[in-house]
Motif scaffolding. Structure first.
Motif: not given
Length: 53
Positions: A32-40
């Motif tokens: 979760w800490d690395e997730v930046k974008y909502c979608s591909e």
């Protein structure tokens, strides 16, 4: 049965490309800490994001 959380209790982030909020997902549990974008789609369009690192 305190195991489940309501959707309103999940953490959220703002996508830097589309500026929309997106909520935590089970598949992002470990990263979760690395997730930046909502979608591909937004990840592919990241060069259009303002203020991207």
């Amino acid at each position: 049965m305190g195991r489940y959380r309501s959707k309103s209790d999940l953490p959220e982030k703002i996508c830097p490309v589309c500026q929309r909020p997106f909520a935590w997902r089970k598949k992002w549990e470990d990263c979760w800490d690395e997730v930046k974008y909502c979608s591909e789609r937004c990840r592919r369009r990241r060069s259009q994001a303002k203020g991207d690192e």
